[in-house]
Write an enzyme that holds these catalytic residues in place. Structure first.
Site, short mmCIF file in Angstrom:
data_model
loop_
_atom_site.label_atom_id
_atom_site.label_comp_id
_atom_site.label_asym_id
_atom_site.label_seq_id
_atom_site.Cartn_x
_atom_site.Cartn_y
_atom_site.Cartn_z
N CYS A 88 -2.44 4.12 -3.52
CA CYS A 88 -2.33 5.18 -2.52
C CYS A 88 -3.62 6.00 -2.52
O CYS A 88 -4.16 6.32 -3.59
CB CYS A 88 -1.14 6.08 -2.86
N HIS B 7 5.76 2.47 3.10
CA HIS B 7 4.91 3.32 2.26
C HIS B 7 4.55 4.60 3.02
O HIS B 7 4.61 5.70 2.47
CB HIS B 7 3.63 2.54 1.89
N GLU B 8 4.22 4.43 4.32
CA GLU B 8 3.82 5.61 5.11
C GLU B 8 5.00 6.53 5.39
O GLU B 8 4.89 7.75 5.27
CB GLU B 8 3.19 5.18 6.45
N HIS C 131 5.84 8.78 2.64
CA HIS C 131 5.00 9.98 2.56
C HIS C 131 5.59 11.13 3.39
O HIS C 131 5.48 12.30 3.02
CB HIS C 131 3.58 9.71 3.09
O1 LIG Z 1 -0.45 6.24 2.56
C1 LIG Z 1 -1.48 5.33 2.78
N1 LIG Z 1 -2.34 5.14 1.70
O2 LIG Z 1 -2.17 5.82 0.59
C2 LIG Z 1 -3.20 3.97 1.71
C3 LIG Z 1 -2.59 2.76 1.04
C4 LIG Z 1 -1.56 2.11 1.90
C5 LIG Z 1 -0.75 1.05 1.22
C6 LIG Z 1 -1.21 0.37 0.10
C7 LIG Z 1 -0.40 -0.61 -0.49
C8 LIG Z 1 0.84 -0.90 0.05
C9 LIG Z 1 1.28 -0.22 1.17
C10 LIG Z 1 0.48 0.75 1.75
NI NI Z 2 -0.20 6.41 0.42
#
Ligand SMILES: OCN(O)CCCc1ccccc1
Ligand code: NI
Length: 183
Positions: free
Chosen positions: A110, A153-154, A157
């Site tokens: 992240c 993942h987003e 957040h």
């Molecule tokens: O929130 C976005 N960010 O921190 C960048 C990394 C995004 C991400 C990385 C690995 C698996 C899913 C999503």
């Molecule tokens: Ni992230």
């Protein structure tokens, strides 16, 4: 380039606020900034120039704005192809998800978490996602594999959740029999 907020800042643990339409000028700029970051970070020359970590997603709380908005840019294998998924997802809701779990074999990282945290991050293997785009148009998309993982993942957040919250404390690389692992 807005500064990325790091883990420890309370904004990353807040429930973000819904975004109202039509977008204010400020929210239009935020959406543009969130997508621009990804485009720049995925361009090798610019990534080097601005010393950015390449990102496939970026949520508004990560730039200190507690609003239900995130950019997602999952490039195709072949960079000459159009991206697998590219949009700014606003007020996103996962309306259904598969019972089957999925995880990235290499775990997750992240932009707001500077240290590596090893372990599988179990998520739904497939999701149906509803969101509005910057024009307020409703979208309903079915996602699987990498785009499904990134969107989860987003959206995490936006609800104050970080990827490592999902890692099994006792056995970080625990694998359920039916889990799919995404390379
Ligand atoms: O929130 C976005 N960010 O921190 C960048 C990394 C995004 C991400 C990385 C690995 C698996 C899913 C999503
Ligand atoms: Ni992230």
């Amino acid at each position: 380039m807005k500064d990325i907020v790091r883990d420890g800042d309370p904004v990353l643990r807040q429930q973000a606020q819904n975004v109202s339409f039509p977008l204010s000028e400020e929210d239009k700029q935020l959406a543009a900034d969130l997508m621009e970051y990804l485009e720049v970070s995925q361009n090798p020359e610019l990534c080097e120039k601005y010393q950015l970590r390449a990102g496939v997603g970026l949520a508004a709380p990560q730039v200190g704005v507690s609003k239900m908005m995130a950019s997602v840019l999952v490039p195709a294998e072949d960079e000459n192809e159009k991206p697998i998924f590219k949009d700014v997802i606003i007020n996103p809701v996962i309306v259904s998800n598969s019972v089957q779990r999925g995880a990235l074999t290499e775990g997750e990282g992240c932009l707001s978490v500077d240290k590596e945290i090893p372990g599988y991050v179990p998520r739904a293997a497939r999701i149906t996602l509803k969101y509005q785009d910057v024009d307020g148009v409703e979208h309903k998309v079915r996602l699987k594999n990498y785009p499904a993982i990134v969107c989860q993942h987003e959206i995490d957040h936006l609800h104050g959740t970080l990827f490592y919250d999902h890692i099994n404390k006792d056995d970080p690389f625990h694998r359920e029999d039916d889990e799919v692992f995404i390379y």
